[in-house]
Design a protein around this motif. Sequence first.
Motif, PDB file in Angstrom:
ATOM      1  N   LEU A  83       0.642  -1.278   0.032  1.00 31.00           N
ATOM      2  CA  LEU A  83       0.019  -0.156  -0.020  1.00 31.00           C
ATOM      3  C   LEU A  83       0.811   1.313  -0.006  1.00 31.00           C
ATOM      4  CD1 LEU A  83      -2.878  -0.835   2.539  1.00 31.00           C
ATOM      5  CD2 LEU A  83      -2.725  -1.150   0.088  1.00 31.00           C
ATOM      6  N   SER A  84       1.847   1.261   0.670  1.00 33.27           N
ATOM      7  CA  SER A  84       2.809   2.326   0.879  1.00 33.27           C
ATOM      8  C   SER A  84       3.517   2.706  -0.591  1.00 33.27           C
ATOM      9  CB  SER A  84       4.064   2.053   1.794  1.00 33.27           C
ATOM     10  OG  SER A  84       4.923   3.149   1.788  1.00 33.27           O
ATOM     11  N   GLU A  85       3.852   1.528  -1.192  1.00 33.05           N
ATOM     12  CA  GLU A  85       4.370   1.676  -2.722  1.00 33.05           C
ATOM     13  C   GLU A  85       3.493   2.468  -3.727  1.00 33.05           C
ATOM     14  OE1 GLU A  85       6.162  -0.852  -6.363  1.00 33.05           O
ATOM     15  OE2 GLU A  85       5.708  -1.806  -4.559  1.00 33.05           O
TER      16      GLU A  85
ATOM     17  N   LEU B   7       0.412   4.125  -2.897  1.00 31.94           N
ATOM     18  CA  LEU B   7      -0.041   5.325  -2.626  1.00 31.94           C
ATOM     19  C   LEU B   7       0.899   6.276  -2.665  1.00 31.94           C
ATOM     20  CD1 LEU B   7      -2.283   4.422   0.374  1.00 31.94           C
ATOM     21  CD2 LEU B   7      -3.019   5.151  -1.891  1.00 31.94           C
ATOM     22  N   SER B   8       2.357   6.080  -2.380  1.00 32.15           N
ATOM     23  CA  SER B   8       3.734   6.897  -2.583  1.00 32.15           C
ATOM     24  C   SER B   8       3.802   7.384  -4.173  1.00 32.15           C
ATOM     25  CB  SER B   8       4.847   6.383  -2.124  1.00 32.15           C
ATOM     26  OG  SER B   8       4.832   6.229  -0.861  1.00 32.15           O
ATOM     27  N   ASP B   9       3.335   6.131  -4.962  1.00 35.98           N
ATOM     28  CA  ASP B   9       3.592   6.402  -6.640  1.00 35.98           C
ATOM     29  C   ASP B   9       2.584   7.313  -6.834  1.00 35.98           C
ATOM     30  OD1 ASP B   9       4.532   5.570  -8.959  1.00 35.98           O
ATOM     31  OD2 ASP B   9       2.482   5.004  -9.461  1.00 35.98           O
ATOM     32  N   GLU B  10       1.526   7.686  -6.204  1.00 32.13           N
ATOM     33  CA  GLU B  10       0.347   8.413  -6.666  1.00 32.13           C
ATOM     34  C   GLU B  10       0.504   9.855  -6.007  1.00 32.13           C
ATOM     35  OE1 GLU B  10      -2.518   7.906  -8.346  1.00 32.13           O
ATOM     36  OE2 GLU B  10      -1.143   6.236  -8.852  1.00 32.13           O
ATOM     37  N   GLY B  11       1.914  10.163  -5.160  1.00 36.47           N
ATOM     38  CA  GLY B  11       2.218  11.288  -4.597  1.00 36.47           C
ATOM     39  C   GLY B  11       1.844  11.698  -3.203  1.00 36.47           C
ATOM     40  N   HIS B  12       1.111  10.810  -2.666  1.00 38.65           N
ATOM     41  CA  HIS B  12       0.743  10.847  -1.093  1.00 38.65           C
ATOM     42  C   HIS B  12       1.967  10.709  -0.263  1.00 38.65           C
ATOM     43  CE1 HIS B  12      -3.267  11.200  -2.778  1.00 38.65           C
ATOM     44  NE2 HIS B  12      -3.201  10.079  -3.010  1.00 38.65           N
ATOM     45  N   THR B  13       1.803  11.181   0.589  1.00 46.64           N
ATOM     46  CA  THR B  13       2.927  11.097   2.006  1.00 46.64           C
ATOM     47  C   THR B  13       2.262   9.902   2.787  1.00 46.64           C
ATOM     48  OG1 THR B  13       3.508  13.374   1.826  1.00 46.64           O
ATOM     49  CG2 THR B  13       4.003  12.080   3.929  1.00 46.64           C
ATOM     50  N   ILE B  14       3.058   8.824   3.033  1.00 48.83           N
ATOM     51  CA  ILE B  14       2.789   7.683   3.544  1.00 48.83           C
ATOM     52  C   ILE B  14       3.274   7.556   5.014  1.00 48.83           C
ATOM     53  CG2 ILE B  14       2.174   5.092   3.498  1.00 48.83           C
ATOM     54  CD1 ILE B  14       0.907   7.005   1.390  1.00 48.83           C
ATOM     55  N   GLU B  15       2.472   7.280   6.104  1.00 48.10           N
ATOM     56  CA  GLU B  15       3.031   7.005   7.245  1.00 48.10           C
ATOM     57  C   GLU B  15       2.554   5.540   8.000  1.00 48.10           C
ATOM     58  OE1 GLU B  15       5.021   7.865  11.364  1.00 48.10           O
ATOM     59  OE2 GLU B  15       4.920   8.813   9.169  1.00 48.10           O
ATOM     60  N   LEU B  16       3.409   4.723   8.308  1.00 48.07           N
ATOM     61  CA  LEU B  16       3.097   3.307   8.639  1.00 48.07           C
ATOM     62  C   LEU B  16       2.928   2.918  10.154  1.00 48.07           C
ATOM     63  CD1 LEU B  16       5.445   1.643   5.795  1.00 48.07           C
ATOM     64  CD2 LEU B  16       2.968   2.122   5.666  1.00 48.07           C
ATOM     65  N   ALA B  17       1.980   2.239  10.378  1.00 51.78           N
ATOM     66  CA  ALA B  17       1.674   1.714  11.810  1.00 51.78           C
ATOM     67  C   ALA B  17       1.366   0.115  11.762  1.00 51.78           C
ATOM     68  CB  ALA B  17       0.746   2.376  12.578  1.00 51.78           C
ATOM     69  N   GLU B  18       1.850  -0.782  12.576  1.00 53.22           N
ATOM     70  CA  GLU B  18       1.683  -2.103  12.704  1.00 53.22           C
ATOM     71  C   GLU B  18       0.638  -2.530  13.837  1.00 53.22           C
ATOM     72  OE1 GLU B  18       4.880  -4.766  14.334  1.00 53.22           O
ATOM     73  OE2 GLU B  18       6.087  -3.064  13.417  1.00 53.22           O
ATOM     74  N   ASN B  19       0.398  -1.582  14.449  1.00 54.74           N
ATOM     75  CA  ASN B  19      -0.595  -1.859  15.702  1.00 54.74           C
ATOM     76  C   ASN B  19      -1.467  -0.818  16.107  1.00 54.74           C
ATOM     77  OD1 ASN B  19       1.147  -0.492  17.510  1.00 54.74           O
ATOM     78  ND2 ASN B  19       2.454  -2.579  17.458  1.00 54.74           N
TER      79      ASN B  19
ATOM     80  N   GLN C 204      -7.416  -0.988  -8.563  1.00 50.46           N
ATOM     81  CA  GLN C 204      -8.456   0.020  -8.854  1.00 50.46           C
ATOM     82  C   GLN C 204      -9.410   0.427  -7.464  1.00 50.46           C
ATOM     83  OE1 GLN C 204      -7.426  -2.815 -10.606  1.00 50.46           O
ATOM     84  NE2 GLN C 204      -6.704  -2.127 -12.650  1.00 50.46           N
ATOM     85  N   LYS C 205      -9.535  -0.608  -7.204  1.00 49.26           N
ATOM     86  CA  LYS C 205     -10.474  -0.498  -5.967  1.00 49.26           C
ATOM     87  C   LYS C 205      -9.778   0.385  -4.702  1.00 49.26           C
ATOM     88  CE  LYS C 205     -13.386  -4.709  -6.054  1.00 49.26           C
ATOM     89  NZ  LYS C 205     -13.867  -5.899  -5.382  1.00 49.26           N
ATOM     90  N   LEU C 206      -8.540   0.161  -4.492  1.00 46.91           N
ATOM     91  CA  LEU C 206      -7.652   1.173  -3.476  1.00 46.91           C
ATOM     92  C   LEU C 206      -7.647   2.413  -4.024  1.00 46.91           C
ATOM     93  CD1 LEU C 206      -5.792   1.335  -1.170  1.00 46.91           C
ATOM     94  CD2 LEU C 206      -4.006   1.012  -2.689  1.00 46.91           C
TER      95      LEU C 206
END
Length: 237
Positions: free
Chosen positions: A17-19, A21-33, A108-110
């Motif tokens: 998802l990070s790859e 959405l980053s490709d779409e130009g968004h800034t991504i923050e990740l959390a695992e819990n 596409q759905k994402l």
Amino acid sequence: MATILVVDDELGIRALLSEILSDEGHTIELAENASQARAARERMRPDLVLLDIWMPDVDGVTLLKEWGGAGLLTMPVIMMSGHGTIDTAVEATKFGATAFLEKPITLQKLLRAVEQALVKTAPPRPAPVAPGLPIYSRPDPGLTGLPSMASHTAGLSSHLAGAGSNGLASEQSFELDRPLREARDAFEKSYFEFHLAKENGSMTRVAEKTGLERTHLYRKLKQLGVDLSRNKRGGGG
């Protein structure tokens, strides 16, 4: 572009998802819990949250309820699950989720769910100023003759005028008095540069627009010498 928090206990899902959405130009923050999600939400105030339902410590619906009860649900939340049911989706929506995505999530759905969620929360755009600048020059109705072919032998004027959300328009002149391969490469380079600029550097959208696989598109751009760095948005490519 938006700041998006992705919350999922699966490393592969977070990376994918990070790859995208980053490709779409968004800034991504990740959390695992849930604990990391709470800290990230407080620190960055995301424009959108992608939240997995099934997590080991606190599940996504419980975290959604927590944010809603504390008045922290100031951003749209899209729930995700590989074991979701209709009841789960309804419950998540009842507690403030804007959408529900079932894993495996298609590209596409994402992108559609993210775009719709962000559009709903975007501030209204101001109305255009009445005396706008002219975009197209209209021909004089009194002119009925066609330009002579001689005017086109030195170069072919190509209007790639369209345009996207940024009002992009491009005009290139291609010399015809050159070998076919060189002329074709020059056109293709301008063609791809136009679409990269129009899509703000999104390789995903350019691939969809031009009908090429991303791997083939990367090779093609490298072969043509297209400068990708100037078209990248926020590191996405």
